[in-house]
Motif scaffolding. Structure first.
Motif, PDB file in Angstrom:
ATOM      1  N   ARG A  87       0.828  -1.216   0.000  1.00  0.00           N
ATOM      2  CA  ARG A  87       0.000   0.000   0.000  1.00  0.00           C
ATOM      3  C   ARG A  87       0.855   1.256   0.000  1.00  0.00           C
ATOM      4  O   ARG A  87       0.512   2.260  -0.627  1.00  0.00           O
ATOM      5  N   ALA A  88       1.980   1.215   0.695  1.00  0.00           N
ATOM      6  CA  ALA A  88       2.899   2.359   0.686  1.00  0.00           C
ATOM      7  C   ALA A  88       3.416   2.598  -0.733  1.00  0.00           C
ATOM      8  O   ALA A  88       3.463   3.744  -1.200  1.00  0.00           O
ATOM      9  N   LEU A  89       3.806   1.534  -1.409  1.00  0.00           N
ATOM     10  CA  LEU A  89       4.282   1.660  -2.784  1.00  0.00           C
ATOM     11  C   LEU A  89       3.179   2.181  -3.698  1.00  0.00           C
ATOM     12  O   LEU A  89       3.397   3.088  -4.501  1.00  0.00           O
ATOM     13  N   LEU A  90       1.983   1.602  -3.563  1.00  0.00           N
ATOM     14  CA  LEU A  90       0.855   2.030  -4.398  1.00  0.00           C
ATOM     15  C   LEU A  90       0.519   3.495  -4.172  1.00  0.00           C
ATOM     16  O   LEU A  90       0.265   4.235  -5.119  1.00  0.00           O
ATOM     17  N   GLY A  91       0.508   3.919  -2.907  1.00  0.00           N
ATOM     18  CA  GLY A  91       0.215   5.315  -2.599  1.00  0.00           C
ATOM     19  C   GLY A  91       1.209   6.250  -3.265  1.00  0.00           C
ATOM     20  O   GLY A  91       0.828   7.266  -3.860  1.00  0.00           O
ATOM     21  N   PHE A  92       2.478   5.899  -3.191  1.00  0.00           N
ATOM     22  CA  PHE A  92       3.510   6.732  -3.810  1.00  0.00           C
ATOM     23  C   PHE A  92       3.336   6.784  -5.326  1.00  0.00           C
ATOM     24  O   PHE A  92       3.399   7.846  -5.932  1.00  0.00           O
ATOM     25  N   VAL A  93       3.110   5.643  -5.939  1.00  0.00           N
ATOM     26  CA  VAL A  93       2.954   5.583  -7.393  1.00  0.00           C
ATOM     27  C   VAL A  93       1.728   6.376  -7.833  1.00  0.00           C
ATOM     28  O   VAL A  93       1.778   7.124  -8.808  1.00  0.00           O
ATOM     29  N   HIS A  94       0.638   6.269  -7.094  1.00  0.00           N
ATOM     30  CA  HIS A  94      -0.578   6.997  -7.462  1.00  0.00           C
ATOM     31  C   HIS A  94      -0.398   8.498  -7.288  1.00  0.00           C
ATOM     32  O   HIS A  94      -0.915   9.274  -8.093  1.00  0.00           O
ATOM     33  N   GLU A  95       0.326   8.912  -6.260  1.00  0.00           N
ATOM     34  CA  GLU A  95       0.554  10.349  -6.019  1.00  0.00           C
ATOM     35  C   GLU A  95       1.516  10.962  -7.024  1.00  0.00           C
ATOM     36  O   GLU A  95       1.369  12.124  -7.392  1.00  0.00           O
ATOM     37  N   HIS A 102      11.200  -3.620 -12.929  1.00  0.00           N
ATOM     38  CA  HIS A 102      11.801  -4.851 -12.414  1.00  0.00           C
ATOM     39  C   HIS A 102      11.057  -5.407 -11.202  1.00  0.00           C
ATOM     40  O   HIS A 102      11.653  -5.652 -10.152  1.00  0.00           O
ATOM     41  N   VAL A 103       9.775  -5.639 -11.369  1.00  0.00           N
ATOM     42  CA  VAL A 103       8.941  -6.140 -10.276  1.00  0.00           C
ATOM     43  C   VAL A 103       8.993  -7.668 -10.255  1.00  0.00           C
ATOM     44  O   VAL A 103       8.645  -8.306 -11.257  1.00  0.00           O
ATOM     45  N   PRO A 104       9.425  -8.259  -9.136  1.00  0.00           N
ATOM     46  CA  PRO A 104       9.425  -9.722  -9.044  1.00  0.00           C
ATOM     47  C   PRO A 104       8.004 -10.263  -9.230  1.00  0.00           C
ATOM     48  O   PRO A 104       7.030  -9.620  -8.829  1.00  0.00           O
ATOM     49  N   GLY A 105       7.892 -11.452  -9.816  1.00  0.00           N
ATOM     50  CA  GLY A 105       6.594 -12.037 -10.139  1.00  0.00           C
ATOM     51  C   GLY A 105       5.611 -12.093  -8.993  1.00  0.00           C
ATOM     52  O   GLY A 105       4.454 -11.711  -9.128  1.00  0.00           O
ATOM     53  N   ARG A 106       6.048 -12.531  -7.834  1.00  0.00           N
ATOM     54  CA  ARG A 106       5.127 -12.658  -6.695  1.00  0.00           C
ATOM     55  C   ARG A 106       4.630 -11.296  -6.246  1.00  0.00           C
ATOM     56  O   ARG A 106       3.490 -11.147  -5.852  1.00  0.00           O
ATOM     57  N   LEU A 107       5.468 -10.295  -6.326  1.00  0.00           N
ATOM     58  CA  LEU A 107       5.071  -8.939  -5.950  1.00  0.00           C
ATOM     59  C   LEU A 107       4.179  -8.331  -7.029  1.00  0.00           C
ATOM     60  O   LEU A 107       3.224  -7.617  -6.730  1.00  0.00           O
ATOM     61  N   ARG A 108       4.466  -8.636  -8.282  1.00  0.00           N
ATOM     62  CA  ARG A 108       3.648  -8.130  -9.390  1.00  0.00           C
ATOM     63  C   ARG A 108       2.186  -8.526  -9.188  1.00  0.00           C
ATOM     64  O   ARG A 108       1.284  -7.726  -9.320  1.00  0.00           O
ATOM     65  N   ARG A 109       1.970  -9.782  -8.843  1.00  0.00           N
ATOM     66  CA  ARG A 109       0.591 -10.270  -8.648  1.00  0.00           C
ATOM     67  C   ARG A 109      -0.082  -9.522  -7.510  1.00  0.00           C
ATOM     68  O   ARG A 109      -1.235  -9.105  -7.625  1.00  0.00           O
ATOM     69  N   LEU A 110       0.603  -9.335  -6.383  1.00  0.00           N
ATOM     70  CA  LEU A 110       0.028  -8.613  -5.245  1.00  0.00           C
ATOM     71  C   LEU A 110      -0.330  -7.182  -5.636  1.00  0.00           C
ATOM     72  O   LEU A 110      -1.416  -6.700  -5.342  1.00  0.00           O
ATOM     73  N   LEU A 111       0.567  -6.499  -6.321  1.00  0.00           N
ATOM     74  CA  LEU A 111       0.307  -5.117  -6.722  1.00  0.00           C
ATOM     75  C   LEU A 111      -0.842  -5.032  -7.722  1.00  0.00           C
ATOM     76  O   LEU A 111      -1.646  -4.100  -7.669  1.00  0.00           O
ATOM     77  N   GLU A 112      -0.948  -6.024  -8.600  1.00  0.00           N
ATOM     78  CA  GLU A 112      -2.064  -6.040  -9.537  1.00  0.00           C
ATOM     79  C   GLU A 112      -3.384  -6.226  -8.812  1.00  0.00           C
ATOM     80  O   GLU A 112      -4.378  -5.560  -9.124  1.00  0.00           O
ATOM     81  N   LEU A 114      -4.054  -5.292  -5.865  1.00  0.00           N
ATOM     82  CA  LEU A 114      -4.334  -4.050  -5.142  1.00  0.00           C
ATOM     83  C   LEU A 114      -4.594  -2.862  -6.072  1.00  0.00           C
ATOM     84  O   LEU A 114      -4.854  -1.764  -5.604  1.00  0.00           O
ATOM     85  N   GLY A 115      -4.502  -3.083  -7.389  1.00  0.00           N
ATOM     86  CA  GLY A 115      -4.917  -2.047  -8.317  1.00  0.00           C
ATOM     87  C   GLY A 115      -3.859  -1.373  -9.160  1.00  0.00           C
ATOM     88  O   GLY A 115      -4.163  -0.445  -9.905  1.00  0.00           O
ATOM     89  N   LEU A 116      -2.606  -1.808  -9.095  1.00  0.00           N
ATOM     90  CA  LEU A 116      -1.572  -1.211  -9.924  1.00  0.00           C
ATOM     91  C   LEU A 116      -1.505  -1.946 -11.256  1.00  0.00           C
ATOM     92  O   LEU A 116      -1.489  -3.170 -11.290  1.00  0.00           O
ATOM     93  N   THR A 117      -1.499  -1.196 -12.336  1.00  0.00           N
ATOM     94  CA  THR A 117      -1.376  -1.809 -13.653  1.00  0.00           C
ATOM     95  C   THR A 117       0.014  -1.497 -14.210  1.00  0.00           C
ATOM     96  O   THR A 117       0.575  -0.443 -13.956  1.00  0.00           O
ATOM     97  N   PHE A 118       0.556  -2.426 -14.978  1.00  0.00           N
ATOM     98  CA  PHE A 118       1.890  -2.285 -15.543  1.00  0.00           C
ATOM     99  C   PHE A 118       1.808  -2.160 -17.041  1.00  0.00           C
ATOM    100  O   PHE A 118       0.958  -2.611 -17.692  1.00  0.00           O
TER     101      PHE A 118
END
Length: 118
Positions: A87-95, A102-112, A114-118
């Motif tokens: 959520r901290a990462l998402l908040g920063f990216v959205h702001e 270079h997002v590791p696969g397991r993290l990519r899925r979690l961020l997706e 939570l609403g982050l698109t790549f």
């Protein structure tokens, strides 16, 4: 060499930073390093991002953004991220609209999820 310089060198080495990099945060779990190369500024996170260091990471990301608003996040060396950290990462990216690289696969899925698109 002074004590502060020695400590800074050790922090840079632990974070995988070279002499031009600036360590914005480091603790027993995570390092946040800013590479302010003009036109290619990047913040590299390495280690584990979780609820215990979320606040420090948010402060470090804000500092990096003040140094260069056109920066990118490099997450290649993140080995663990909990929901608070994501959520901290998402908040920063959205702001800031900072690109994420270079997002590791397991993290990519979690961020997706939570609403982050790549």
């Amino acid at each position: 060499m002074g004590r502060a310089s020695e400590l800074d060198q050790r922090r840079r080495a632990a974070a995988g930073a070279d002499a031009a990099d600036r360590v914005l945060h480091t603790d027993g779990l995570l390092s946040v390093v800013f590479d302010g190369t003009p036109g290619r500024a990047v913040v590299r996170l390495a280690g584990e991002l979780d609820t215990t260091n979320r606040g420090a990471v948010e402060r470090a990301l804000r500092e990096a953004h003040r140094l260069d608003a056109a920066l990118a996040l490099d997450l290649e060396r993140l080995s663990f991220v909990d929901v608070a950290g994501a959520r901290a990462l998402l908040g920063f990216v959205h702001e800031t609209s900072a690109p994420v690289r270079h997002v590791p696969g397991r993290l990519r899925r979690l961020l997706e999820v939570l609403g982050l698109t790549f």
